[in-house]
Design a protein around this motif. Structure first.
Motif, PDB file in Angstrom:
ATOM      1  N   UNK A  72       0.834  -1.207   0.000  1.00 18.55           N
ATOM      2  CA  UNK A  72       0.000   0.000   0.000  1.00 18.55           C
ATOM      3  C   UNK A  72       0.869   1.258   0.000  1.00 18.55           C
ATOM      4  N   UNK A  73       1.889   1.276   0.866  1.00 15.81           N
ATOM      5  CA  UNK A  73       2.758   2.455   0.945  1.00 15.81           C
ATOM      6  C   UNK A  73       3.525   2.685  -0.353  1.00 15.81           C
ATOM      7  N   UNK A  74       3.714   1.641  -1.155  1.00 15.28           N
ATOM      8  CA  UNK A  74       4.405   1.802  -2.431  1.00 15.28           C
ATOM      9  C   UNK A  74       3.639   2.720  -3.369  1.00 15.28           C
ATOM     10  N   UNK A 112      -3.274  11.174  -0.153  1.00 17.36           N
ATOM     11  CA  UNK A 112      -2.109  10.652   0.570  1.00 17.36           C
ATOM     12  C   UNK A 112      -2.488  10.274   2.002  1.00 17.36           C
ATOM     13  N   UNK A 113      -3.267  11.139   2.644  1.00 19.98           N
ATOM     14  CA  UNK A 113      -3.731  10.834   4.000  1.00 19.98           C
ATOM     15  C   UNK A 113      -4.638   9.607   3.983  1.00 19.98           C
ATOM     16  N   UNK A 114      -5.491   9.519   2.971  1.00 20.11           N
ATOM     17  CA  UNK A 114      -6.414   8.391   2.851  1.00 20.11           C
ATOM     18  C   UNK A 114      -5.667   7.069   2.679  1.00 20.11           C
ATOM     19  N   UNK A 115      -4.580   7.082   1.907  1.00 26.88           N
ATOM     20  CA  UNK A 115      -3.786   5.874   1.693  1.00 26.88           C
ATOM     21  C   UNK A 115      -3.146   5.417   3.001  1.00 26.88           C
ATOM     22  N   UNK A 116      -2.587   6.371   3.747  1.00 30.06           N
ATOM     23  CA  UNK A 116      -1.975   6.019   5.038  1.00 30.06           C
ATOM     24  C   UNK A 116      -3.015   5.456   6.001  1.00 30.06           C
ATOM     25  N   UNK A 142      -8.743   6.329  -4.366  1.00 28.37           N
ATOM     26  CA  UNK A 142      -7.277   6.355  -4.351  1.00 28.37           C
ATOM     27  C   UNK A 142      -6.713   5.350  -3.363  1.00 28.37           C
ATOM     28  N   UNK A 143      -7.375   5.222  -2.211  1.00 28.42           N
ATOM     29  CA  UNK A 143      -6.955   4.204  -1.249  1.00 28.42           C
ATOM     30  C   UNK A 143      -7.148   2.816  -1.830  1.00 28.42           C
ATOM     31  N   UNK A 144      -8.240   2.624  -2.554  1.00 30.57           N
ATOM     32  CA  UNK A 144      -8.484   1.335  -3.197  1.00 30.57           C
ATOM     33  C   UNK A 144      -7.423   1.043  -4.252  1.00 30.57           C
ATOM     34  N   UNK A 145      -7.028   2.083  -4.974  1.00 30.49           N
ATOM     35  CA  UNK A 145      -5.986   1.936  -5.987  1.00 30.49           C
ATOM     36  C   UNK A 145      -4.664   1.520  -5.371  1.00 30.49           C
ATOM     37  N   UNK A 146      -4.444   1.902  -4.108  1.00 27.70           N
ATOM     38  CA  UNK A 146      -3.217   1.520  -3.412  1.00 27.70           C
ATOM     39  C   UNK A 146      -3.277   0.089  -2.891  1.00 27.70           C
TER      40      UNK A 146
END
Length: 619
Positions: A315-317, A488-492, A546-550
């Motif tokens: 995910x962080x990638x 970016x916050x959503x991904x974290x 975007x989080x789903x994309x990660x």
């Protein structure tokens, strides 16, 4: 033979899935919630760590007890006074044969996963900067030379239609502009027809900076911006599938660095395009290289770690992608000329080629290929950086885990003294198995079909909002920066959601909610004053998707064994490439209804959520 490899310690059973077994070694620690029979095409001779973990502990303890003089003469892998042994990972449910030597996530893994995540930055630049390179600029039919002093507003009001595409059909060479007055303007000009403009003038609000639209006159009847954008996306679609086969065949490391070179060099050459045809051709090449870099760098990252760190690092990638949106908006705001901007996002990344020699190959790919000599060197370098000890006979453990197809077949004695050399042809076919046969085989075909649906719907929503957020109005630089920051916050935050709720449940929620947000735009009254509400819902949807994309690349990688994992992720990226091609044309539908593209994206969210619900769960 020592206890590590004594008789009975090898596991030839292909039917089960357990720690340190065939399935764990092959899938890198991933396990289905409901295990299914192993894949018969891919067999691995695996060490059963459950029965012999104590032996490994004993080896490590013996190594620590070596005296100081012996340490001075011993190999580096067995002697270092400052090194300490780590806990035995063989009992972890998410371990594979390499976890005990490399660890789940240590300093060596941290360093290289951080470096590899930077490869997402230039790739995102090449994809996203096109939005700013083709940003809207006011234009109108060009004034003839003899009327160059005529005020632009007066010229536009007298000579052309409001859209700046049609010019009144009269002979402008007979006109002149003297002392602030237009001479010889026909009295019946309003009755004359129009003709298409052949030359255009553009607003000088950005000074001498020129956009791609301005250089190649991509306006009015020549507005083929969507087709130009599709060139990059077509190359990306091709790269999505072929990159998987290339890196599975030739390795992650050389494939990645070769295409980074292509991406960087051709990206710089693009800035010197002298024609639209040259620009479009180069964009196809860059699109292919960029998608290859994205797929291969991700697969290499998740194959350098194990355990739950695969999910976290996977995910962080993708986090640099969201950060790059913010950087893109900032860089494009200060550099408005498209050629200068292209050089800035391309050639500085040539510095990344310096790490080619030191970049590690995927240890799990090396094991699957039976390349033990390279694998041992890699493990020893990692152990040195991690400050850990390796068992003196760890190489024997690796030999036991090499897939049968990758092992060298010794000659066998038949009928007394007659020696017959076994044919390696079938084993070679098994080692380089056609990945299509695996991903569309009886075990994986359902997973592959659902994966295609999920990626297709996800990317239509994600890039439909990312690349065309400006279609909804507002300042494109500000909207992109805000959306990138929130994403970016959503991904974290999604990492904690995944660890708490599980990866499939998280995917389901992050797919369903963006779809509902897109559909909710229908509840906002239409009008200029209410456009802020539509933009707000679109940004929320973009950040959630975007989080789903990660998350989706990691989830897809979990579904396939090592030797076709890259190809499996590539199949998902094929669907994403098709979606990317469709996205520019999706927004053409706004000419029929302003909210129609968002409604289609909302429907895609519901379809994607249904496909995720049908997927098998993994831990």
């Amino acid at each position: 033979m020592s206890g590590v490899l004594r008789r009975g310690s090898l596991n030839f059973n292909c039917a089960g899935s357990s720690r340190g077994s065939l399935d764990a070694n092959l899938n890198g620690g991933y396990r289905e919630t409901k295990p299914t029979p192993g894949t018969p095409e891919i067999s691995v001779i695996a060490m059963d760590f459950r029965r012999h973990s104590d032996d490994l502990k004993k080896v490590s303890l013996m190594a620590m007890a070596v005296s100081a003089p012996a340490q001075a003469s011993a190999p580096p892998i067995a002697a270092a006074t400052t090194e300490t042994t780590e806990k035995d990972l063989s009992q972890d449910a998410d371990s594979d044969v390499l976890s005990n030597f490399l660890g789940h996530y240590r300093w060596w893994s941290f360093f290289w996963t951080f470096v590899l995540c930077l490869f997402q930055v230039p790739t995102t630049f090449h994809l996203f900067m096109f939005v700013f390179q083709t940003s809207a600029k006011d234009y109108w039919c060009a004034r003839p030379v003899n009327l160059a002093q005529l005020d632009i507003a007066e010229w536009r009001n007298l000579s052309q239609t409001a859209n700046g595409c049609l010019l009144r059909d009269l002979d402008y060479s007979q006109l002149s502009y003297e002392q602030g007055e237009l001479i010889n303007w026909p009295s019946n000009a309003s009755e004359l027809g129009y003709r298409e403009c052949t030359e255009f003038e553009f607003s000088d609000v950005d000074g001498t900076a020129r956009t791609l639209v301005q250089d190649f006159n991509l306006v009015c009847g020549n507005d083929i911006t969507n087709i130009v954008e599709t060139c990059f996306l077509t190359g990306a679609a091709a790269g999505a599938v072929l990159s998987g086969w290339i890196s599975d065949r030739f390795g992650r490391r050389h494939t990645l660095m070769a295409f980074v070179s292509i991406q960087t060099i051709f990206g710089g050459i693009l800035a010197f395009s002298t024609s639209l045809a040259m620009f479009m051709s180069l964009r196809v090449i860059i699109g292919f290289a960029s998608m290859t870099v994205t797929v291969v760098s991700f697969v290499l990252v998740v194959e350098l770690v194990s355990g739950q760190w695969r999910t976290i690092i996977g995910i962080l990638n993708i986090l640099p992608v969201a950060i790059t949106y913010v950087l893109s908006a900032g860089i494009a705001y200060f550099i408005r000329d498209w050629r200068t901007l292209q050089l800035v996002i391309s050639w500085p990344w040539l510095v990344m080629l310096c790490i080619w020699y030191w970049l590690p190959e995927s240890p799990r790919w090396l094991l699957a290929q039976g390349r033990l000599e390279e694998l041992c060197r890699l493990i020893e370098r990692a152990a040195k950086m991690n400050g850990t000890l390796l068992p003196a006979n760890y190489q024997k453990t690796l030999e036991a885990a090499v897939p049968r197809a990758a092992q060298q077949s010794p000659p066998t004695e038949v009928e007394g003294n007659k020696v017959v050399e076994e044919s390696n042809h079938d084993l070679e076919l098994e080692l380089h198995v056609n990945p299509l046969v695996v991903v569309f085989g009886s075990k994986y075909w359902r997973t592959t079909v659902l994966t295609l649906v999920i990626w297709l719907t996800l990317i239509i929503i994600y890039f439909g909002l990312t690349l065309h957020l400006s279609n909804l109005g507002g300042n494109i630089y500000m909207n992109s920066a805000v959306a990138g920051t929130i994403e970016a916050v959503s991904i974290c935050f999604s990492i904690f959601v995944v660890l708490k709720a599980g990866i499939r449940s998280s995917l389901l929620g992050y797919m369903l909610l963006p779809g509902l947000c897109c559909l909710a735009t229908n509840l906002i009254p239409q009008g200029e004053n209410n456009q802020t509400g539509v933009i707000a819902l679109a940004i929320v949807a973009k950040c959630l998707i975007g989080a789903n994309n990660a998350i989706i690349p990691t989830y897809t990688a979990m579904q396939y064994p090592t030797i076709v994992r890259n190809f499996g992720v590539g199949m998902g990226n094929l669907a994403s490439g098709i979606a990317l091609i469709l996205v520019p044309f999706l927004w053409q539908l706004e000419h029929f209804d302003a909210l129609l593209p968002l409604n289609i994206m909302g429907a895609c969210g519901l379809i994607g959520a249904a496909a995720i619900a049908l997927m098998k769960d993994v831990e």
